[in-house]
Design a protein around this motif. Structure first.
Motif, mmCIF file in Angstrom:
data_model
loop_
_atom_site.group_PDB
_atom_site.id
_atom_site.type_symbol
_atom_site.label_atom_id
_atom_site.label_comp_id
_atom_site.label_asym_id
_atom_site.label_seq_id
_atom_site.Cartn_x
_atom_site.Cartn_y
_atom_site.Cartn_z
ATOM 1 N N VAL A 1 -3.998 12.678 0.744
ATOM 2 C CA VAL A 1 -2.797 13.244 0.962
ATOM 3 C C VAL A 1 -1.630 12.705 1.949
ATOM 4 O O VAL A 1 -1.035 13.517 2.101
ATOM 5 C CB VAL A 1 -2.889 14.923 1.136
ATOM 6 C CG1 VAL A 1 -3.766 15.665 0.049
ATOM 7 C CG2 VAL A 1 -3.727 15.157 2.515
ATOM 8 N N SER A 2 -1.875 11.759 2.246
ATOM 9 C CA SER A 2 -0.956 11.012 3.109
ATOM 10 C C SER A 2 0.370 10.952 2.575
ATOM 11 O O SER A 2 0.694 10.661 1.468
ATOM 12 C CB SER A 2 -1.415 9.692 3.740
ATOM 13 O OG SER A 2 -2.426 9.728 4.563
ATOM 14 N N GLU A 3 1.484 11.071 3.247
ATOM 15 C CA GLU A 3 2.710 11.049 2.846
ATOM 16 C C GLU A 3 3.468 9.892 3.698
ATOM 17 O O GLU A 3 2.710 8.960 4.290
ATOM 18 C CB GLU A 3 3.521 12.350 3.267
ATOM 19 C CG GLU A 3 3.401 13.044 4.436
ATOM 20 C CD GLU A 3 3.680 12.242 5.695
ATOM 21 O OE1 GLU A 3 5.032 12.166 5.826
ATOM 22 O OE2 GLU A 3 2.801 11.972 6.373
ATOM 23 N N HIS A 4 4.613 9.496 3.662
ATOM 24 C CA HIS A 4 5.248 8.236 4.346
ATOM 25 C C HIS A 4 4.942 8.154 5.632
ATOM 26 O O HIS A 4 4.661 6.863 6.019
ATOM 27 C CB HIS A 4 6.759 8.492 4.193
ATOM 28 C CG HIS A 4 7.599 7.438 4.497
ATOM 29 N ND1 HIS A 4 7.702 6.194 3.748
ATOM 30 C CD2 HIS A 4 8.289 6.962 5.894
ATOM 31 C CE1 HIS A 4 8.342 5.251 4.238
ATOM 32 N NE2 HIS A 4 8.632 5.606 5.664
ATOM 33 N N VAL B 1 0.741 -11.183 -5.541
ATOM 34 C CA VAL B 1 1.303 -9.701 -5.259
ATOM 35 C C VAL B 1 -0.181 -8.744 -5.692
ATOM 36 O O VAL B 1 -0.439 -8.859 -6.672
ATOM 37 C CB VAL B 1 2.323 -9.488 -5.910
ATOM 38 C CG1 VAL B 1 2.511 -7.725 -5.656
ATOM 39 C CG2 VAL B 1 3.597 -9.921 -5.446
ATOM 40 N N ARG B 2 -0.381 -7.919 -4.848
ATOM 41 C CA ARG B 2 -1.308 -6.876 -4.965
ATOM 42 C C ARG B 2 -0.712 -5.552 -4.458
ATOM 43 O O ARG B 2 -0.297 -5.374 -3.449
ATOM 44 C CB ARG B 2 -2.805 -6.938 -4.262
ATOM 45 C CG ARG B 2 -3.561 -5.920 -4.725
ATOM 46 C CD ARG B 2 -5.063 -6.182 -3.928
ATOM 47 N NE ARG B 2 -6.140 -5.324 -4.478
ATOM 48 C CZ ARG B 2 -6.613 -4.288 -3.703
ATOM 49 N NH1 ARG B 2 -6.245 -4.239 -2.520
ATOM 50 N NH2 ARG B 2 -7.361 -3.533 -4.265
ATOM 51 N N ASN B 3 -0.278 -4.727 -5.629
ATOM 52 C CA ASN B 3 0.048 -3.344 -5.330
ATOM 53 C C ASN B 3 -0.994 -2.392 -5.282
ATOM 54 O O ASN B 3 -1.948 -2.256 -6.478
ATOM 55 C CB ASN B 3 1.106 -3.129 -6.492
ATOM 56 C CG ASN B 3 2.203 -3.974 -6.305
ATOM 57 O OD1 ASN B 3 2.940 -4.044 -5.215
ATOM 58 N ND2 ASN B 3 2.740 -4.551 -7.351
ATOM 59 N N VAL B 4 -0.919 -1.288 -4.272
ATOM 60 C CA VAL B 4 -1.892 -0.349 -4.261
ATOM 61 C C VAL B 4 -1.758 0.873 -4.184
ATOM 62 O O VAL B 4 -0.726 0.977 -3.306
ATOM 63 C CB VAL B 4 -2.969 -0.707 -2.855
ATOM 64 C CG1 VAL B 4 -4.085 0.395 -2.892
ATOM 65 C CG2 VAL B 4 -3.673 -2.094 -3.210
ATOM 66 N N THR B 5 -2.067 1.774 -4.818
ATOM 67 C CA THR B 5 -1.804 3.200 -4.722
ATOM 68 C C THR B 5 -2.918 3.923 -4.058
ATOM 69 O O THR B 5 -4.135 3.840 -4.581
ATOM 70 C CB THR B 5 -1.520 3.862 -6.027
ATOM 71 O OG1 THR B 5 -0.335 3.147 -6.549
ATOM 72 C CG2 THR B 5 -1.282 5.462 -5.726
ATOM 73 N N ILE C 1 0.772 -1.231 0.081
ATOM 74 C CA ILE C 1 -0.004 -0.026 0.000
ATOM 75 C C ILE C 1 0.939 1.241 -0.041
ATOM 76 O O ILE C 1 1.800 1.601 0.880
ATOM 77 C CB ILE C 1 -0.955 -0.023 1.159
ATOM 78 C CG1 ILE C 1 -1.737 -1.367 1.335
ATOM 79 C CG2 ILE C 1 -1.717 1.166 1.237
ATOM 80 C CD1 ILE C 1 -2.605 -1.450 2.663
ATOM 81 N N ALA C 2 0.885 2.000 -1.048
ATOM 82 C CA ALA C 2 1.922 3.141 -1.296
ATOM 83 C C ALA C 2 1.034 4.390 -1.403
ATOM 84 O O ALA C 2 -0.337 4.317 -1.861
ATOM 85 C CB ALA C 2 2.703 2.962 -2.459
ATOM 86 N N THR C 3 1.578 5.598 -1.306
ATOM 87 C CA THR C 3 1.029 6.978 -1.545
ATOM 88 C C THR C 3 1.997 7.653 -2.556
ATOM 89 O O THR C 3 3.319 7.669 -2.379
ATOM 90 C CB THR C 3 0.788 7.652 0.005
ATOM 91 O OG1 THR C 3 0.613 9.097 -0.712
ATOM 92 C CG2 THR C 3 2.130 7.726 0.591
ATOM 93 N N ARG C 4 1.426 8.481 -3.431
ATOM 94 C CA ARG C 4 2.242 9.054 -4.488
ATOM 95 C C ARG C 4 2.973 10.240 -3.791
ATOM 96 O O ARG C 4 3.860 10.673 -4.316
ATOM 97 C CB ARG C 4 1.441 9.862 -5.486
ATOM 98 C CG ARG C 4 0.687 8.597 -6.504
ATOM 99 C CD ARG C 4 -0.033 9.337 -7.537
ATOM 100 N NE ARG C 4 -0.623 8.409 -8.795
ATOM 101 C CZ ARG C 4 -1.773 7.999 -8.563
ATOM 102 N NH1 ARG C 4 -2.633 8.675 -7.815
ATOM 103 N NH2 ARG C 4 -2.225 7.016 -9.767
#
Length: 299
Positions: free
Chosen positions: A263-266, A250-254, A229-232
């Motif tokens: 607007v979440s960051e790291h 594998v499931r990759n999520v943005t 689970i990632a954020t831009r």
């Protein structure tokens, strides 16, 4: 987020890393330093909030305990003040560990060699399995905590004991810190300092020997389900797509594909983002998954 703020975050992280590395002995002896939190106090604090309760027995609905793995500079309590109660309130048995401690550096963990941290995770998973009477756990990790377990899975026999690995902003292929790590060769001794004093940071630099070995031959191992689970807007693990894994199961999520205004960051993705938390529960229990949207923040 303004461009200068995005750049300042990783620069501050790098400066903090060097500061910790060069002042570690002083931290241990200066009277005003943050006091060391004893393992007993940490366990008591977490248990009082419903997690790290070693009498918890997984239910039929949620048959596996969840092990939370903090990120660099994190610890077993602070990193999970948002997600741990969120999962406990939904019926999960939740546990969290401290790993990667350095001598003379209290409170801030995840700084030791990552292969040794994976050994600590291995021992902790065995402890959780023994306490809960289960054969497998699910692991949820933030930042380094989403990547480090892959060493456990690949080299320490963890694949037989783990059903799923969920990474929140994991640095699976390292980070350039928006290119700041490229500056290290221009500062004589800086890279040696990081390696000697904070090997856990050096291991996370894109192209490190640790990551080269970890990713050789493929990102995944058979039998484990992976979710990223990632954020831009991640300003630490950059570019953010380097977090994604390739391979089966594998499931990759943005996050912004689920909620465009997120607007979440790291840090926020692991600490307070309930949209990310909802996606974690989907990964832990895909049979009961529900769509993750902007409304998930109040779910």
């Amino acid at each position: 987020m303004l461009p200068w703020k995005r750049a300042f975050g990783p620069l501050a992280a790098l400066l903090l890393a060097v500061s910790v590395a060069t002042t570690a002995p002083a931290v241990a002896t200066t009277p005003t330093a943050t006091p060391t939190v004893s393992p007993t106090a940490v366990t008591a604090a977490a248990a009082s909030s419903g997690w790290n309760n070693y009498s918890c027995k997984p239910s039929t609905a949620h048959p596996r305990p969840v092990v939370l793995v903090h990120g660099t500079f994190g610890n077993s309590v602070d990193n999970w003040l948002g997600l741990a109660p969120y999962l406990v309130n939904r019926g999960y048995c939740v546990f969290s560990l401290d790993y990667g401690q350095l001598p003379g550096v209290p409170f801030f963990n995840g700084l030791g060699p990552i292969d040794k941290s994976a050994e600590q995770l291995s021992a902790y998973v065995d402890r959780v399995l023994a306490a809960t009477g289960t054969s497998k756990v699910d692991i949820v990790g933030h930042s380094q905590g989403g990547m480090m377990p892959r060493h456990y899975l690949k080299f320490l026999g963890g694949a037989a004991k783990v059903n799923a690995l969920v990474g929140l902003a994991p640095d699976n292929h390292g980070t350039t810190l928006l290119g700041l790590t490229k500056l290290l060769p221009h500062f004589p001794g800086a890279e040696d300092l990081l390696t000697e004093k904070t090997p856990g940071l050096a291991d996370q630099i894109a192209g490190s020997a640790f990551l080269t070995k970890l990713n050789a031959g493929g990102d995944t191992v058979p039998g484990v389900k992976y979710t990223v689970i990632a954020t831009r807007y991640d300003q630490v693990v950059t570019p953010y797509r380097s977090q994604f894994l390739s391979g089966p199961d594998v499931r990759n999520v943005t996050l912004q594909d689920l909620c465009a205004v997120n607007v979440s960051e790291h840090l926020a993705i692991g600490l307070i983002d309930r949209i990310a938390f909802h996606e974690v529960t989907n990964a832990l229990d895909p049979g009961r998954a529900t769509p993750t949207t902007c409304a998930s923040v109040i779910g």
